[in-house]
Design an enzyme around this catalytic site. Structure first.
Site, PDB file in Angstrom:
ATOM      1  N   ARG A   1      20.485 -16.675   0.129  1.00 28.96           N
ATOM      2  CA  ARG A   1      19.096 -17.001  -0.203  1.00 28.96           C
ATOM      3  C   ARG A   1      18.845 -17.076  -1.712  1.00 28.96           C
ATOM      4  O   ARG A   1      18.142 -17.969  -2.186  1.00 28.96           O
ATOM      5  CB  ARG A   1      18.170 -15.942   0.410  1.00 28.96           C
ATOM      6  CG  ARG A   1      18.137 -16.039   1.909  1.00 28.96           C
ATOM      7  CD  ARG A   1      17.403 -14.892   2.554  1.00 28.96           C
ATOM      8  NE  ARG A   1      17.375 -15.104   3.999  1.00 28.96           N
ATOM      9  CZ  ARG A   1      16.861 -14.256   4.870  1.00 28.96           C
ATOM     10  NH1 ARG A   1      16.324 -13.123   4.466  1.00 28.96           N
ATOM     11  NH2 ARG A   1      16.876 -14.527   6.152  1.00 28.96           N
TER      12      ARG A   1
ATOM     13  N   GLU B   1      10.354  -1.644   5.832  1.00 30.97           N
ATOM     14  CA  GLU B   1      10.471  -2.320   4.536  1.00 30.97           C
ATOM     15  C   GLU B   1       9.916  -1.471   3.395  1.00 30.97           C
ATOM     16  O   GLU B   1      10.305  -1.637   2.242  1.00 30.97           O
ATOM     17  CB  GLU B   1       9.761  -3.685   4.605  1.00 30.97           C
ATOM     18  CG  GLU B   1      10.202  -4.595   3.486  1.00 30.97           C
ATOM     19  CD  GLU B   1       9.746  -6.038   3.651  1.00 30.97           C
ATOM     20  OE1 GLU B   1       9.595  -6.505   4.800  1.00 30.97           O
ATOM     21  OE2 GLU B   1       9.546  -6.694   2.617  1.00 30.97           O
TER      22      GLU B   1
ATOM     23  N   HIS C   1      12.972 -16.292  -0.159  1.00 35.73           N
ATOM     24  CA  HIS C   1      13.619 -17.155   0.836  1.00 35.73           C
ATOM     25  C   HIS C   1      13.482 -18.590   0.331  1.00 35.73           C
ATOM     26  O   HIS C   1      12.393 -18.987  -0.093  1.00 35.73           O
ATOM     27  CB  HIS C   1      12.933 -16.982   2.194  1.00 35.73           C
ATOM     28  CG  HIS C   1      13.733 -17.531   3.324  1.00 35.73           C
ATOM     29  ND1 HIS C   1      13.934 -18.884   3.488  1.00 35.73           N
ATOM     30  CD2 HIS C   1      14.402 -16.924   4.324  1.00 35.73           C
ATOM     31  CE1 HIS C   1      14.694 -19.073   4.556  1.00 35.73           C
ATOM     32  NE2 HIS C   1      14.994 -17.900   5.079  1.00 35.73           N
TER      33      HIS C   1
ATOM     34  N   ASP D   1       0.819  -1.224   0.000  1.00 34.20           N
ATOM     35  CA  ASP D   1       0.000   0.000   0.000  1.00 34.20           C
ATOM     36  C   ASP D   1       0.853   1.274   0.000  1.00 34.20           C
ATOM     37  O   ASP D   1       0.522   2.249  -0.679  1.00 34.20           O
ATOM     38  CB  ASP D   1      -0.929   0.031   1.227  1.00 34.20           C
ATOM     39  CG  ASP D   1      -1.921  -1.119   1.226  1.00 34.20           C
ATOM     40  OD1 ASP D   1      -1.904  -1.915   0.272  1.00 34.20           O
ATOM     41  OD2 ASP D   1      -2.702  -1.218   2.185  1.00 34.20           O
TER      42      ASP D   1
ATOM     43  N   SER E   1      16.974  -6.714   8.492  1.00 35.90           N
ATOM     44  CA  SER E   1      15.785  -5.863   8.402  1.00 35.90           C
ATOM     45  C   SER E   1      15.446  -5.300   9.780  1.00 35.90           C
ATOM     46  O   SER E   1      15.124  -4.123   9.925  1.00 35.90           O
ATOM     47  CB  SER E   1      14.593  -6.642   7.854  1.00 35.90           C
ATOM     48  OG  SER E   1      13.443  -5.838   7.936  1.00 35.90           O
TER      49      SER E   1
END
Ligand SMILES: Cc1cc2nc3c(=O)[nH]c(=O)nc-3n(C[C@H](O)[C@H](O)[C@H](O)COP(=O)(O)OP(=O)(O)OC[C@H]3O[C@@H](n4cnc5c(N)ncnc54)[C@H](O)[C@@H]3O)c2cc1C
Length: 379
Positions: free
Chosen positions: A95, A189, A51, A30, A205
């Site tokens: 990853r 994020e 991941h 959003d 993060s």
């Protein structure tokens, strides 16, 4: 409409653009869509991290802690296939590399039962270690998959996990569109301070949130003490427009098609041809979006309307991901192009800035290199 001196966008990620994600249902991008609508550039949106180990079919995360404790990935032949892809660090490779390895195994027919998943095998680990050190994985595995990981391997496949890109900010959370914009902040994020480059490392993060959350909080609080109230904005009945639209199309069908298309054409492996096709499909989905009819005409607690608005955001975000990824004709971090498999620092060591005015436009800005010089990755 809100009348405010300052706005902090902290709406998290965008995992729901893809069919399988570790993110919660709220991760519909959003904040990114808000920036797109305000014609603010988004930075590095092509860098989406998958991941490698989500529970197959669900996407719920099985953290690296499992492989840290000795769990290994196996294909249908029981082969510990990471030995081929990263001979030195094997299952503990980054990853992006492990995700590509899993996809290569399944695409070449070595998935379990010929399907698109592999096994994460913990059965050789002392059950006490699993119960004590991996208690969450132990519980989740039993609850979500009906599997006791001390006895049976866990079916896993890559899952969309994190976006390295986002709304560009400085180190105090101020949103940058060439210059810092007055009163507009982003953090977490949804922001891109750009400390994760093209491939975030595990755990970074939360450090990002703590450090830049605090800095942003301080910077907003200082700003609102000094700032004048802006003029009161005009209001428009944005919801009415959406509620009154009539049509046959259904939110869940368009969302499913979008997620499938993004997973197939713009996820772990990418090609120019696929992404051009993705843009064509996206255009038809945008047309369908304009023909969605919703039956609930209420303005409050209207989940049907909320899902429609979120789908609109997913479509906008998907479009900037595809355009950014199509333009970057090299491979870097989480962005891997089969048609351009090498990194190209000479031409592409730069940030993407994508903006939607009447049309999508892309600009680039140089990457600031400080202590660590870019190097070829060898595992
Ligand atoms: C399963 C999992 C495990 C992870 N493990 C780790 C880890 O071990 N270490 C690490 O560093 N990182 C980890 N991450 C990544 C990290 O957790 C996230 O990147 C981080 O939590 C994002 O924080 P955020 O505050 O930006 O967003 P979020 O925590 O997603 O918060 C966003 C908030 O905004 C709200 N929101 C969204 N849209 C709207 C809207 N339109 N209006 C109002 N509110 C809205 C949401 O409801 C939510 O409360 C993990 C992520 C997942 C999914």
């Amino acid at each position: 409409t809100f009348h405010t001196k300052a706005l902090v966008i902290a709406t998290g990620g965008l995992g729901r653009v893809y069919k399988t994600t570790s993110n919660g249902a709220v991760a519909t991008g959003d904040g990114f869509a808000l920036a797109i609508d305000a014609e603010i550039p988004l930075m590095d949106m092509e860098f989406i991290q998958f991941h490698p180990t989500g529970f197959y079919g669900l996407g719920v995360l099985v953290t690296e802690a499992a492989r840290g404790q000795g769990a290994v990935l196996r294909n249908k032949d029981g082969e510990r296939f990471m030995e081929k892809y990263a001979p030195k660090i094997k299952d503990l490779a980054p990853r992006d590399l492990v995700s590509r390895a899993i996809l290569t195994e399944t695409q070449e027919g070595r998935g379990i039962d010929g399907e698109d998943y592999v096994h994460l095998d913990l059965t050789h680990i002392d059950p006490t270690i699993i119960k004590e050190n991996l208690s969450e994985i132990n519980e989740l595995s039993k609850n979500f998959m009906g599997i006791d990981p001390t006895q049976e391997p866990i079916p896993v496949a890559p899952t969309c996990h994190y976006v390295m890109g986002g709304i560009p900010t400085d180190e105090n959370g101020r949103v940058i569109d060439e210059e810092p914009l007055k009163g507009l902040y982003a953090v977490g994020e949804s922001a891109c301070v750009s400390i994760h480059g093209s491939n975030r490392l595990g755990c970074n993060s939360l450090i990002d949130l703590v450090v830049f959350g605090k800095r942003t909080g301080k910077s907003v609080s200082n700003y609102i003490k000094e700032a004048e109230w802006p003029e009161e904005p005009e209001t428009n009945d944005f919801l009415k427009e959406h509620i009154e639209e009539d049509g046959e199309e259904k939110v869940h069908e368009i969302r499913f098609e979008l997620q499938s298309m993004m997973t197939e054409k713009c996820s772990i492996f990418r090609t120019g041809e696929d992404m051009k096709k993705a843009l064509e499909i996206l255009n038809t989905l945008k047309d369908s979006y304009g023909k969605i009819g919703i039956t609930n005409k209420e303005k409050v607690h209207n989940y049907e309307l909320k899902e429609k608005l979120e789908l609109g955001n997913l479509l906008k975000v998907a479009e900037v991901i595809i355009h950014s990824a199509l333009a970057r004709i090299e491979s870097r971090g989480a962005h891997y192009r089969n048609d351009y498999p090498e990194g190209d620092d000479e031409n592409w060591l730069k940030h993407t800035l994508i903006k939607q005015n009447d049309e999508i436009s892309i600009e680039y800005k140089p990457v600031t290199i400080t202590r660590f010089k870019p190097e070829e990755r060898k595992y």
